[in-house]
Design a protein around this motif. Structure first.
Motif, mmCIF file in Angstrom:
data_model
loop_
_atom_site.group_PDB
_atom_site.id
_atom_site.type_symbol
_atom_site.label_atom_id
_atom_site.label_comp_id
_atom_site.label_asym_id
_atom_site.label_seq_id
_atom_site.Cartn_x
_atom_site.Cartn_y
_atom_site.Cartn_z
ATOM 1 N N ARG A 1 32.027 -100.511 36.318
ATOM 2 C CA ARG A 1 30.721 -99.741 36.169
ATOM 3 C C ARG A 1 31.130 -98.480 35.319
ATOM 4 O O ARG A 1 30.415 -97.961 34.316
ATOM 5 N N TRP A 2 32.219 -97.988 35.654
ATOM 6 C CA TRP A 2 32.425 -96.787 34.617
ATOM 7 C C TRP A 2 32.726 -97.144 33.197
ATOM 8 O O TRP A 2 32.021 -96.231 32.466
ATOM 9 N N GLN A 3 33.441 -98.071 32.895
ATOM 10 C CA GLN A 3 33.615 -98.391 31.566
ATOM 11 C C GLN A 3 32.021 -98.879 30.989
ATOM 12 O O GLN A 3 32.125 -98.641 29.707
ATOM 13 N N GLN A 4 31.291 -99.575 31.623
ATOM 14 C CA GLN A 4 30.033 -99.895 31.160
ATOM 15 C C GLN A 4 29.024 -98.759 30.825
ATOM 16 O O GLN A 4 28.524 -98.576 29.765
ATOM 17 N N ARG A 5 29.219 -97.696 31.703
ATOM 18 C CA ARG A 5 28.597 -96.399 31.220
ATOM 19 C C ARG A 5 29.076 -95.711 30.009
ATOM 20 O O ARG A 5 28.524 -95.371 29.360
ATOM 21 N N GLN A 6 30.501 -95.923 29.853
ATOM 22 C CA GLN A 6 30.943 -95.380 28.673
ATOM 23 C C GLN A 6 30.806 -96.246 27.356
ATOM 24 O O GLN A 6 30.360 -95.643 26.396
ATOM 25 N N ASN A 7 30.487 -97.270 27.744
ATOM 26 C CA ASN A 7 30.222 -98.168 26.463
ATOM 27 C C ASN A 7 28.806 -97.948 26.070
ATOM 28 O O ASN A 7 28.457 -97.788 24.792
ATOM 29 N N ASN A 8 27.867 -97.664 27.068
ATOM 30 C CA ASN A 8 26.407 -97.467 26.711
ATOM 31 C C ASN A 8 26.326 -95.974 25.930
ATOM 32 O O ASN A 8 25.305 -95.937 25.327
ATOM 33 N N ASN A 9 27.262 -95.130 26.347
ATOM 34 C CA ASN A 9 27.348 -93.858 25.444
ATOM 35 C C ASN A 9 28.409 -93.954 24.160
ATOM 36 O O ASN A 9 28.579 -93.066 23.781
ATOM 37 N N ASN A 10 28.658 -95.236 23.651
ATOM 38 C CA ASN A 10 29.322 -95.469 22.514
ATOM 39 C C ASN A 10 30.799 -94.822 22.486
ATOM 40 O O ASN A 10 31.092 -94.591 21.693
ATOM 41 N N ASN A 11 31.206 -94.893 23.809
ATOM 42 C CA ASN A 11 32.612 -94.135 23.939
ATOM 43 C C ASN A 11 33.594 -95.452 24.372
ATOM 44 O O ASN A 11 33.737 -95.629 25.579
ATOM 45 N N PHE A 12 33.702 -96.141 23.221
ATOM 46 C CA PHE A 12 34.740 -97.507 23.698
ATOM 47 C C PHE A 12 36.169 -97.209 23.601
ATOM 48 O O PHE A 12 36.753 -98.000 24.207
ATOM 49 N N SER A 13 36.716 -96.047 23.526
ATOM 50 C CA SER A 13 38.020 -95.906 23.398
ATOM 51 C C SER A 13 38.536 -94.975 24.604
ATOM 52 O O SER A 13 39.700 -94.518 24.692
ATOM 53 N N ALA A 14 37.457 -94.817 25.678
ATOM 54 C CA ALA A 14 37.756 -93.788 26.725
ATOM 55 C C ALA A 14 38.707 -94.403 27.626
ATOM 56 O O ALA A 14 38.887 -95.706 27.886
ATOM 57 N N GLU A 15 39.741 -93.527 28.187
ATOM 58 C CA GLU A 15 40.871 -94.082 29.210
ATOM 59 C C GLU A 15 40.087 -94.142 30.453
ATOM 60 O O GLU A 15 39.329 -93.127 30.867
ATOM 61 N N ILE A 16 40.637 -95.013 31.494
ATOM 62 C CA ILE A 16 40.307 -95.042 32.803
ATOM 63 C C ILE A 16 40.695 -93.760 33.509
ATOM 64 O O ILE A 16 41.806 -93.518 33.342
ATOM 65 N N PRO A 17 39.825 -92.995 34.123
ATOM 66 C CA PRO A 17 40.309 -92.028 34.870
ATOM 67 C C PRO A 17 41.471 -92.160 35.845
ATOM 68 O O PRO A 17 41.598 -93.262 36.202
ATOM 69 N N TYR A 18 42.077 -91.093 36.076
ATOM 70 C CA TYR A 18 43.496 -91.164 36.752
ATOM 71 C C TYR A 18 43.167 -91.495 38.129
ATOM 72 O O TYR A 18 43.991 -92.573 38.703
ATOM 73 N N GLU A 19 42.080 -91.044 38.786
ATOM 74 C CA GLU A 19 41.864 -91.354 40.112
ATOM 75 C C GLU A 19 41.706 -92.942 40.294
ATOM 76 O O GLU A 19 42.106 -93.807 41.345
ATOM 77 N N PHE A 20 41.236 -93.514 39.484
ATOM 78 C CA PHE A 20 40.875 -94.919 39.440
ATOM 79 C C PHE A 20 42.163 -95.599 39.222
ATOM 80 O O PHE A 20 42.480 -96.832 39.732
ATOM 81 N N GLN A 21 42.941 -95.257 38.071
ATOM 82 C CA GLN A 21 44.592 -95.744 37.920
ATOM 83 C C GLN A 21 45.192 -95.809 39.111
ATOM 84 O O GLN A 21 46.144 -96.860 39.482
ATOM 85 N N GLN A 22 45.070 -94.416 40.040
ATOM 86 C CA GLN A 22 45.842 -94.410 41.178
ATOM 87 C C GLN A 22 45.486 -95.507 42.305
ATOM 88 O O GLN A 22 46.232 -96.144 42.965
ATOM 89 N N MET A 23 44.258 -95.447 42.367
ATOM 90 C CA MET A 23 43.624 -96.460 43.458
ATOM 91 C C MET A 23 43.900 -97.947 43.139
ATOM 92 O O MET A 23 44.450 -98.667 44.084
ATOM 93 N N ARG A 24 43.826 -98.426 41.793
ATOM 94 C CA ARG A 24 44.518 -99.794 41.564
ATOM 95 C C ARG A 24 45.846 -99.898 41.774
ATOM 96 O O ARG A 24 46.388 -100.923 42.244
ATOM 97 N N LYS A 25 46.630 -98.780 41.456
ATOM 98 C CA LYS A 25 48.185 -98.967 41.678
ATOM 99 C C LYS A 25 48.511 -98.844 43.164
ATOM 100 O O LYS A 25 49.428 -99.808 43.565
ATOM 101 N N VAL A 26 47.597 -98.086 44.008
ATOM 102 C CA VAL A 26 48.082 -98.194 45.451
ATOM 103 C C VAL A 26 47.676 -99.576 45.965
ATOM 104 O O VAL A 26 48.272 -99.917 46.941
ATOM 105 N N VAL A 27 46.456 -100.090 45.564
ATOM 106 C CA VAL A 27 46.054 -101.571 46.150
ATOM 107 C C VAL A 27 47.228 -102.560 45.799
ATOM 108 O O VAL A 27 47.643 -103.380 46.572
ATOM 109 N N ALA A 28 47.615 -102.254 44.566
ATOM 110 C CA ALA A 28 48.522 -103.385 44.079
ATOM 111 C C ALA A 28 49.871 -103.093 44.489
ATOM 112 O O ALA A 28 50.599 -104.006 45.106
ATOM 113 N N ASP A 29 50.243 -101.858 44.804
ATOM 114 C CA ASP A 29 51.723 -101.687 45.690
ATOM 115 C C ASP A 29 51.421 -102.288 47.192
ATOM 116 O O ASP A 29 52.548 -102.793 47.698
#
Length: 788
Positions: free
Chosen positions: A294-322
């Motif tokens: 959903r976050w990426q979709q909002r960025q795409n809608n604002n033509n921000n196709f190169s935005a990096e995934i926020p740090y907190e989302f990356q951490q959540m993904r890493k925690v679940v994977a770990d």
């Protein structure tokens, strides 16, 4: 109408499922125990049953890093062994040291025998040690709870679970003990009513009288407020850890329980079924990916196709994977964890201050410790070891995270009927050890000169003499015990080449050998050790055969008479040796002449001194270098005969041998000492060896064996070389070893059973006992001599 219909139906459904609230009419009705069974299983909820075990602490705080990792790994294995449909509550209980409760065991009662002034001093010393510590006695319990259809199923579960827990805790060098109903009642009673002594709780009698089991332990009054509880004893408050730190510390539990207050901490651990864990983590992963999408979709809608995934989302993904990797590949389990604390105080002001202190401690570890608002009742039910978990807040952790919240800190020794040996250097609590609880109650004391060896021995002797009817025998090669022996009305036997004292080296009491066996082999070994001192390397096999033959010859009439009359002497033995035809016999007789019929013959004649005083010390300071090794052997043999006498009379004997390392210089002397070391224990005695010559002992394989297998060691300050050798021999960690490096006098490291405990043991210098026990020249000059 149509819009309100489903609301009305939902409301009606809710009304049907809502249970009416029953207001309690007595304190007893606040206790959430529905039923108590004779085998200490309690029913605490709808088809929920619980059972409680105590467990012993281990020395985690002073263990090496590698050993700490091993402990945490083993604790994690215990947690992983929990059944998925069960819950474990680990409870730590701090209670205030009770002087009155210990008055009959730890403190000494008046005897009106002229020694009460020393008893008063010793009691004051012990009390100051108790008050100088944190004044807290800590107990540890684990309570298992499981849902079962009936008590029969519950019994089967607890039978299996108890065995599994026992095996798992043994790997940690910890032991568990099932708490019977009376013990479980006492835990609650001592918390609710610390100033009251619990009456005997007989479940059958209570049932017969129709008595509520809560009468045994519940408070007289209990009133719940918004964030605290008022009782007839004062005030208490339940807290819980609302937020955990991202990195948990193994010191969190220890520091929270370090507050010197009456309090209780419980950690509820509920393992998640592996299938449910995968389902839970998969669901979390999907939610995280959905949030990212959903976050990426909002960025795409604002033509921000190169935005990096926020740090907190990356951490959540890493925690679940770990977490997924941990439970799949690394033998981890998901565990729902709740930590609650209840602490008490006499006043509300003190309660608030203590709450702030606890919150500051938790905050220092990155945790948020919060008051339970309007939930103090369910919080109290959760923290007490009933087996309930009524607080709903839980944190999902993996096994490693839970095990790092270790309940282990420092092993304590606080045994009934024991002697106070100082304070635990880690916890500050009293060390009260009872040698009777060991398989072998013998003790070895090691330390450099000035480390406080003889002073610590004298403390133990004073406690034994003032609190028991036991006898105390001391072999004193330095004359250090003279003032104390005189003050306590003991006998000081001064032995020297010029004194009139005579002690027969060949005295032998009935019962000299084990279990009615022939005593002559053991006595022959003792005589061989004497000739070993006389002839040293010149003692050959032929000489030994002649000695053995002659020992049997001189003892046969004495043994045949039932040990009546006079025992043979060395003079008799020499005469028998001279009658032998071998030339080696004449060599023996000539070599022994100085010590049997010559000027050093003090051990060759009949005993002419009374050795029956309850406190007897053998002063061999002036014995001389030639006679000293032989004299120590003879006196030790005389002491052993006294131990046998006492054993036959039903009296315990404490034997203290200073500079006992001398016995390990010669093979036969070594064998004799080791035999006595074993046999004194079998004859209701405790033996203590004292030496500063650790290096000399460690050159002997037999001495190393004795050190490695001793259950009771007191190591005071050690030299660098001795520290290294002891560490290797006894497997002592660097942290533990630091307590014997430049230690203050009387302080060091104690091994009791399988535990190593660092200790401090100061003694006030303004007491009469100190003046009697000190070995400092300046202090000893102030001691007036006592008649001996």
């Amino acid at each position: 109408m149509n819009k309100t219909k489903p609301i009305k139906e939902k409301k009606e459904k809710q009304e049907k499922t809502t249970k009416p609230v029953r207001l309690p009419r007595s304190v007893q009705q606040l206790i959430p125990v529905k039923r108590v069974f004779p085998d200490s299983i309690w029913q605490v909820g709808n088809n929920e049953f619980s059972q409680t075990w105590s467990f012993s602490d281990i020395n985690y705080a002073v263990a090496s890093l590698d050993d700490q990792r091993t402990i945490l790994d083993s604790w994690g294995r215990v947690l992983n062994g929990l059944a998925a449909d069960s819950r474990m509550k680990v409870t730590l209980v701090n209670s205030i040291f009770d002087k009155e409760a210990n008055a009959g065991t730890l403190f000494l009662r008046k005897q009106h025998d002229g020694m009460d002034k020393y008893r008063a001093e010793l009691n004051q010393v012990i009390m100051s040690k108790a008050q100088g510590s944190n004044g807290i006695v800590q107990q540890k319990f684990m309570t298992l709870t499981a849902k079962r259809k009936n008590i029969a199923d519950a019994r089967q579960f607890f039978g299996r679970a108890g065995k599994s827990l026992s095996i798992g805790m043994q790997r940690l060098a910890s032991s568990i003990r099932l708490q019977d109903n009376s013990s479980r009642f006492r835990i609650l009673h001592d918390f609710f009513r610390p100033d009251h002594r619990m009456t005997k709780a007989d479940l059958d009698e209570m049932i017969a009288r129709g008595q509520n089991i809560a009468d045994v332990f519940c408070p007289l009054a209990l009133r719940y407020h918004k964030d605290y509880i008022q009782t007839d004893q004062g005030f208490m408050r339940v807290l819980f850890i609302e937020e955990f730190a991202s990195r948990l510390s193994d010191e969190l539990i220890h520091d929270l329980m370090g507050l010197p207050r009456q309090m209780m901490l419980s950690m509820d651990i509920e393992p998640v079924n592996t299938q449910e864990a995968h389902k839970l983590l998969n669901g979390l992963a999907l939610r995280v990916e959905s949030d990212i999408g959903r976050w990426q979709q909002r960025q795409n809608n604002n033509n921000n196709f190169s935005a990096e995934i926020p740090y907190e989302f990356q951490q959540m993904r890493k925690v679940v994977a770990d977490y997924m990797d941990d439970i799949t590949e690394h033998d981890q389990r998901l565990m729902l964890t709740t930590i609650t604390i209840v602490h008490s105080a006499k006043t509300l002001e003190q309660l608030n201050a203590d709450t702030e202190s606890l919150q500051e401690i938790a905050s220092g570890f990155g945790c948020n410790l919060t008051k339970l608002a309007y939930q103090q009742d369910i919080g109290l039910d959760t923290v007490l070891p009933y087996g309930l978990r009524s607080v709903q807040q839980q944190r999902t952790l993996i096994t490693d995270n839970v095990s790092i919240l270790t309940p282990f800190s420092a092993q304590e020794i606080q045994q009934m009927g024991g002697i106070c040996y100082g304070n635990n250097a880690v916890s500050g609590n009293l060390i009260v050890a009872n040698r009777a609880n060991l398989l072998n109650g013998n003790c070895i004391r090691l330390g450099v000169s000035g480390a406080g060896k003889s002073f610590s021995v004298k403390q133990e002797i004073a406690y034994v003499l003032l609190s028991t009817r036991d006898d105390v025998l001391v072999l004193d090669p330095e004359g250090e015990f003279t003032p104390m022996v005189g003050a306590f009305g003991g006998s000081m036997i001064d032995i020297s080449g010029s004194s009139a004292v005579r002690i027969n080296a060949l005295d032998m009491e009935k019962g000299y050998a084990d279990d009615g066996k022939d005593p002559l082999p053991d006595k022959s070994e003792f005589v061989l050790s004497l000739f070993e001192q006389i002839m040293q390397d010149d003692l050959k096999a032929q000489h030994r055969s002649i000695i053995d033959r002659c020992v049997q010859a001189v003892y046969r009439p004495y043994i045949a008479s039932g040990y009546k009359g006079d025992a043979p002497t060395l003079t008799n033995l020499q005469a028998e040796i001279k009658r032998q035809p071998e030339p080696e016999a004449q060599e023996l007789a000539l070599a022994a002449e100085l010590f049997i019929s010559g000027s050093l013959s003090i051990f060759a004649q009949k005993t002419n001194v009374d050795q029956n005083n309850r406190l007897t010390s053998y002063n061999i300071l002036d014995l001389g270098e030639q006679l000293l090794p032989m004299g120590m052997l003879v006196i030790l043999e005389s002491i052993y005969n006294r131990v046998i006498q006492n054993w036959r009379a039903g009296r315990r004997t404490w034997v203290f041998v200073d500079e006992f390392s001398i016995f390990f210089r010669y093979p036969f002397a070594t064998n004799f000492f080791l035999r006595m070391w074993k046999q004194v224990r079998k004859r209701a005695g405790y033996m203590t060896g004292i030496t500063q010559n650790v290096g000399e002992m460690l050159t002997s394989k037999d001495a190393c064996w004795m050190l490695a297998n001793s259950e009771f060691l007191i190591m005071l300050s050690q030299s660098a070389s001795d520290r290294a050798a002891l560490a290797e021999l006894l497997n002592i960690s660097d942290t533990q070893l630091s307590y014997v490096e430049n230690a203050d006098p009387g302080c060091g490291l104690m091994k009791f059973g399988g535990a190593f405990i660092p200790f401090v043991n100061s003694f006030p210098e303004d007491t009469e006992l100190y003046k009697l026990m000190t070995t400092k020249p300046a202090d000893r000059e102030q001691v007036k001599p006592h008649g001996v």
